[in-house]
Each structure stands twice: as structure tokens, then as C-alpha cells.
Design a protein around this motif. Structure first.
Motif, PDB file in Angstrom:
ATOM      1  N   PRO A  91      -1.120  50.674  43.045  1.00  0.00           N
ATOM      2  CA  PRO A  91      -0.374  50.019  43.421  1.00  0.00           C
ATOM      3  C   PRO A  91       0.572  50.045  42.306  1.00  0.00           C
ATOM      4  O   PRO A  91       0.737  50.348  41.520  1.00  0.00           O
ATOM      5  CB  PRO A  91      -0.994  48.620  43.653  1.00  0.00           C
ATOM      6  CG  PRO A  91      -2.118  48.342  43.909  1.00  0.00           C
ATOM      7  CD  PRO A  91      -2.545  49.799  43.155  1.00  0.00           C
ATOM      8  N   ASN A 101       2.102  52.370  47.829  1.00  0.00           N
ATOM      9  CA  ASN A 101       1.817  51.368  48.779  1.00  0.00           C
ATOM     10  C   ASN A 101       1.157  51.838  49.750  1.00  0.00           C
ATOM     11  O   ASN A 101       2.226  52.835  50.811  1.00  0.00           O
ATOM     12  CB  ASN A 101       3.492  50.807  48.908  1.00  0.00           C
ATOM     13  CG  ASN A 101       2.802  49.633  49.883  1.00  0.00           C
ATOM     14  OD1 ASN A 101       1.471  48.808  50.298  1.00  0.00           O
ATOM     15  ND2 ASN A 101       3.485  49.141  50.688  1.00  0.00           N
ATOM     16  N   SER A 102      -0.172  51.652  49.178  1.00  0.00           N
ATOM     17  CA  SER A 102      -1.061  52.737  51.062  1.00  0.00           C
ATOM     18  C   SER A 102      -2.255  51.728  50.999  1.00  0.00           C
ATOM     19  O   SER A 102      -2.786  51.125  50.133  1.00  0.00           O
ATOM     20  CB  SER A 102      -1.433  53.708  51.092  1.00  0.00           C
ATOM     21  OG  SER A 102      -1.999  54.515  51.236  1.00  0.00           O
ATOM     22  N   LYS A 103      -2.430  51.694  52.515  1.00  0.00           N
ATOM     23  CA  LYS A 103      -3.765  51.331  52.779  1.00  0.00           C
ATOM     24  C   LYS A 103      -4.973  52.236  52.953  1.00  0.00           C
ATOM     25  O   LYS A 103      -6.701  51.596  52.885  1.00  0.00           O
ATOM     26  CB  LYS A 103      -3.466  50.349  53.923  1.00  0.00           C
ATOM     27  CG  LYS A 103      -3.177  49.213  54.258  1.00  0.00           C
ATOM     28  CD  LYS A 103      -2.848  48.776  55.745  1.00  0.00           C
ATOM     29  CE  LYS A 103      -0.939  47.151  55.607  1.00  0.00           C
ATOM     30  NZ  LYS A 103      -0.907  47.108  56.529  1.00  0.00           N
ATOM     31  N   PRO A 131      -4.183  55.874  45.224  1.00  0.00           N
ATOM     32  CA  PRO A 131      -2.811  54.701  45.874  1.00  0.00           C
ATOM     33  C   PRO A 131      -3.392  53.772  44.952  1.00  0.00           C
ATOM     34  O   PRO A 131      -3.095  52.675  45.450  1.00  0.00           O
ATOM     35  CB  PRO A 131      -3.523  54.775  47.376  1.00  0.00           C
ATOM     36  CG  PRO A 131      -5.330  54.947  46.994  1.00  0.00           C
ATOM     37  CD  PRO A 131      -5.155  56.328  46.794  1.00  0.00           C
ATOM     38  N   GLN A 156       7.498  49.861  52.731  1.00  0.00           N
ATOM     39  CA  GLN A 156       6.286  50.462  54.106  1.00  0.00           C
ATOM     40  C   GLN A 156       4.835  50.754  53.847  1.00  0.00           C
ATOM     41  O   GLN A 156       5.182  51.686  52.959  1.00  0.00           O
ATOM     42  CB  GLN A 156       6.746  50.870  55.982  1.00  0.00           C
ATOM     43  CG  GLN A 156       7.980  50.665  56.163  1.00  0.00           C
ATOM     44  CD  GLN A 156       8.194  49.103  56.913  1.00  0.00           C
ATOM     45  OE1 GLN A 156       6.160  48.725  57.675  1.00  0.00           O
ATOM     46  NE2 GLN A 156       8.461  47.861  56.931  1.00  0.00           N
ATOM     47  N   PRO A 157       3.808  50.295  54.513  1.00  0.00           N
ATOM     48  CA  PRO A 157       3.068  51.339  53.310  1.00  0.00           C
ATOM     49  C   PRO A 157       2.627  52.383  54.249  1.00  0.00           C
ATOM     50  O   PRO A 157       3.727  53.452  54.973  1.00  0.00           O
ATOM     51  CB  PRO A 157       1.927  51.007  54.197  1.00  0.00           C
ATOM     52  CG  PRO A 157       1.570  49.154  54.383  1.00  0.00           C
ATOM     53  CD  PRO A 157       3.248  49.421  55.122  1.00  0.00           C
TER      54      PRO A 157
END
Length: 511
Positions: A485, A467-469, A483, A448-449
């Protein structure tokens, strides 16, 4: 070597180089470190984590050459006889020895105490040698307690082990005052008198004042309610590199300031117990359903006490535990630990125990671990300093910052599984925000982000490679969020990169 062989080797080298080139495409580097540490300095907001672990990562485990087997003292390992007395005798007489435990299932009805140095308990492997503990610590040594919320519990809910390694820390025989202020990142201390020589191991201690200025410093002014942190102390261990008059030059940068208000002193570092190892063993506890938070009775495998240093646990399987190992000492390594539980032990909330892996001490390392079950708190740092968790994986990892000013700890190269509770943290009230400054999260992989860990309550931490938006935020004195990857972040393991840089002889910068 034939011409054909030379051509084949050349082709293989070319393919390897080509593969490395392709792997490098898309690689990204943090502004805190760079490609090979060229962006880093001792004063950087990114701490130096390279000294974590056994003997500061500088030598292999000191395993004694002399051996003795527990069977020589009457141990059977047949899952019927009580082997407690045989183990206790082997430990008592095993100083300077490798204590061999053959394949089998050994019944133990009491705790085992390893209070002296240079003893290694080695089984035949964590799938072949099993220690079956039949009684919890609360039955053997009752210690009723209450939580901060006045809930009845036992002290074994947050500490202790059925194998006790070491002794509790004692104050040093003498200490010398530091007479001039030194800032974080410095390598020199001015002392009131010359008492040390090159090669000595020493420990710097600072103690808070009435205004709690040390606690405020550790939290960079974001401590929250820290009324429960009274007379707080910080310690760091060094090796003396050089002495000139009353000035000592140290081998590593200061993690924190040494200010006159905190009455800094330098004392000999003299751990009471060293070089104890447990390896190649399984710990098995009854598969009873987990009773829930603060209902634990103390089916805990190991505790390393605060007066111990340079100890290790490796290749251990821990099954159906209330909690995993508690490490209060310094420079200890946990490697190849696997924690799991039978399906029937799982609570309605999905937990099978309280704390999985816990650091309370300084400069400890946990690497290559696997959590096949879910604890309320999987990997904990509470009042810990300079500790590292790396190269591990879990079902749904919880990186628990349990208040009490944990400072400058690292989590790197971790497969955190689902990622729905990555930064969930707990701890007693009135003990400050969940973490103090310098906590670093580097290459944490989640399904999960994840975003910035707001619940930790402080911006003076580093999050790199998740892993982030969310967009990046890099403020030199505030929030640092890159953030990148995780698959593209280099180096993947920050601890390994820092240790390698130090091993290559890159002396830390300083005055």
C-alpha cells in the motif's frame, strides 16, 4: 533558558519521537531497497537514479549575480506592444546575466533562441509575469511531416518549443576504445590508451551490431518488433575518479554492458550549452479548442536541445499548450511546473493537448509538477535513460512509455488521480515494446486499483507500492511486483532516498 522552557522543549521532543514511532507502525520496505538501501547493489535490477537532475543533484542552480532587465531593451509588458525584439536583444547581450522580466503581459510574435550558456530568464513569478505567444511554430517555421501511419501532421506535434534552449549534440572531438568487456554495475573501464585524468567528465557510447544484440539486451529479450530501431546507440556520462595506467575508475556504475560487439568508446563529455534557466514565468497560448491527435500546430513553450546540459525550468505556468516542455538534453531539472487549460479547449475525448511533459534525454529530473488538465500523454519517456518523475500530481495521470527503447527510468511519489489510464502508452510502430528494462514505478497513488502493466510488453521492470488487488510476484530475472500500500511504503520517494544515501558518502560498491 528557563527551567520551564527546558521542560517544554523536552515534552515537544518526546511528542515528536512518539509521533514518529506511531508513523513507523505499519511501514513496509521493498526487498529491492530495504530500510536504507542495504538491500541494493549496483548490479541490482533496481537502477541507480541518484544522478538525475541539474549538476547531478550536487549543487544549487548557478544563477548569475549580474542583472539586466528586458525593459532596458524596450520591452513594455502592456499586452499591446510587440516585445519580441526587446527579448531577442536581451538574450543576445545577456551572457552571464540574470535577465529580469517584471510583472506584466509580454506579447511575443516569434520564437526566442537561447543558443549560448549562462543566461537565466527570471520573471516576477508564474502568476505575475506572462509571455503571450501569438503564433505557433508551424506558422513561424513550417515543418510538415507524416506519422508512421502516413497521416499528415507537423514535426511540432512531437517536439520543439517557442523558446529554444541550447544546440543539437555534436560528436566529440575524439574517442578512446574500450578494450575489455565491462558488465552493468562495473566501475572500471580498460582503454586502448590513457587520455583522461581524475575529475574529467566522460561519456561512454555503445552502438548496436547487425544482429541487434544491443536492442535485445536493453529489452532483456522481450523487444517485440524492433525492426525500426537501426544502428541504436546508448550513452552514459561519468566523472573520472581515478586513473591507473589505461584503466579508469568511474564515479557511478554502468547502466549497461560494454561489450566488444558494440564497439564501446569513451569520449569527453562537453555539452555545447549549460546553465540556462527559465523561472517565475507563465506561458499563455490561445484558448482555441484542441484539434486532436496530430493536429497540433506547435504552441509548445520550451525545448531543451540534445547538446544542452545542466539547465533548468522552475515555477512555470503553462496554459493552453499543444504540448509542454520537451527535454532532449542531460542533467536538467524541471521543478514547480503547472500545466492547465481553459475549459473551452477540451476535446470530446477530454484532452487539451498532445504531450504534457516529455523526456528524450538522459539523467533528467521533473519534480513538484501539477497537471490540472489531461493530455493524450501526460508524462512521457521516449528513448530516455535514467530520467525521474517524482513528487507530482495529476487528474488522471498517464505514464507514457513511447517506445524507442526508454531504459531505466523512474516514476516515484506520484498522486496519479483516478488511475484509469496509468500505464497507457503509445509510440511509432516497429520501435520495440513500450519500455526497455529497468523502468521503475514506486509509490504511485491511484483512486482505482491497478494491476501489473501488461500493455508495456516486458517483465523486466519494477512495480513497488501501488493500490492493487493483485498478489505479489517477485522473480529475480522476471516480473517484480510488490503491491505494498503506497501509504505504508518506505521510503516514499525512491529518488530522494537514493540521492540522500549518495550525499552521505556511501560510495557505490564495485570491483
Amino acid at each position: 533558558m528557563t527551567r520551564r522552557t527546558r521542560i517544554q522543549l523536552a515534552q515537544m521532543a518526546m511528542l515528536a519521537a512518539l509521533g514518529a514511532s506511531w508513523a513507523a507502525i505499519g511501514a513496509e520496505y521493498s526487498a529491492l531497497w530495504g530500510r536504507a538501501g542495504e538491500q541494493w547493489s549496483p548490479e541490482s535490477r533496481l537502477p541507480d537514479f541518484s544522478f538525475a537532475g541539474y549538476r547531478r543533484g550536487e549543487e544549487p542552480f548557478r544563477v548569475p549575480a549580474s542583472q539586466v532587465a528586458v525593459t532596458a531593451f524596450g520591452a513594455k509588458g502592456d499586452e499591446r506592444a510587440d516585445d519580441t525584439a526587446a527579448f531577442q536583444r536581451a538574450i543576445a547581450e545577456g551572457e552571464g546575466k540574470l535577465i529580469v522580466i517584471p510583472p506584466g503581459r509580454f506579447i511575443l510574435s516569434d520564437a526566442l533562441e537561447i543558443r549560448g550558456s549562462r543566461r537565466v530568464l527570471r520573471g516576477a513569478g508564474s502568476e505575475r509575469t506572462t509571455l503571450v505567444f501569438t503564433k505557433p511554430l508551424e506558422e513561424l517555421r513550417p515543418r510538415p511531416a507524416k506519422t508512421d501511419g502516413n497521416q499528415p501532421t507537423t514535426q511540432w506535434s512531437w517536439g520543439g518549443g517557442l523558446i529554444i534552449v541550447g544546440q543539437r549534440r555534436k560528436d566529440p572531438a575524439f574517442a578512446v576504445s574500450v578494450v575489455a568487456e565491462a558488465r552493468r554495475g562495473a566501475l572500471q573501464l580498460s582503454l586502448a590508451q590513457p587520455r583522461f585524468k581524475p575529475g574529467d567528465e566522460v561519456e561512454l557510447e555503445v552502438r548496436d551490431d547487425a544482429d541487434k544484440s544491443l536492442v535485445k539486451y536493453l529489452y532483456r529479450g522481450q523487444e517485440g518488433d524492433a525492426s525500426g530501431l537501426k544502428n541504436w546507440t546508448c550513452r552514459q556520462v561519468f566523472r573520472v575518479r581515478a586513473v591507473s595506467g589505461n584503466t579508469v575508475t568511474l564515479d557511478r556504475p554502468l547502466r549497461f554492458d560494454a561489450r566488444p560487439a558494440w564497439k564501446p568508446v569513451l569520449a569527453p563529455f562537453a555539452p555545447l550549452v549549460t546553465d540556462v534557466g527559465l523561472e517565475g514565468l507563465a506561458f499563455e497560448f490561445p484558448a482555441t479548442p484542441y484539434g486532436g491527435h496530430f493536429k497540433e500546430l506547435g504552441f509548445n513553450p520550451v525545448v531543451i536541445e540534445s547538446g544542452a546540459a545542466h539547465c533548468w525550468l522552475r515555477d512555470l505556468k503553462i496554459w493552453n499548450a499543444d504540448s509542454g516542455p520537451y527535454v532532449n538534453g542531460s542533467f536538467c531539472t524541471l521543478s514547480g511546473l503547472r500545466l492547465g487549460a481553459d475549459p473551452g479547449r477540451k476535446s470530446a475525448q477530454g484532452h487539451t493537448g498532445h504531450h504534457g511533459l516529455t523526456f528524450y534525454g538522459h539523467d533528467n529530473l521533473c519534480t513538484n509538477f501539477v497537471l490540472e488538465t489531461q493530455f493524450i500523454h501526460d508524462a512521457t519517456v521516449q528513448s530516455a535513460m535514467g530520467c525521474v518523475y517524482c513528487a507530482g500530481r495529476a487528474v488522471n495521470l498517464c505514464l507514457d512509455h513511447h517506445r524507442w527503447a526508454p531504459y531505466e527510468n523512474l516514476f516515484t511519489d506520484l498522486d496519479a488521480g483516478e488511475g484509469t489510464r496509468l500505464f497507457s502508452s503509445s509510440g511509432g510502430g516497429f520501435r520495440g515494446a513500450h519500455t526497455a528494462a529497468g523502468a521503475t514505478f514506486w509509490n504511485i497513488r491511484t483512486a482505482q486499483p491497478v494491476g501489473w502493466p501488461k500493455n508495456l510488453g516486458i517483465d523486466a521492470i519494477n512495480v513497488v507500492g501501488v493500490n492493487s488487488k493483485s498478489p505479489p510476484e517477485t522473480h529475480p530475472q522476471g516480473r517484480w511486483f510488490e503491491p505494498i500500500p503506497p501509504a505504508q511504503l518506505r521510503p516514499a520517494n525512491l529518488y530522494g532516498a537514493m540521492l540522500e544515501k549518495r550525499r552521505q558518502g556511501a560510495a557505490p560498491a564495485g570491483p
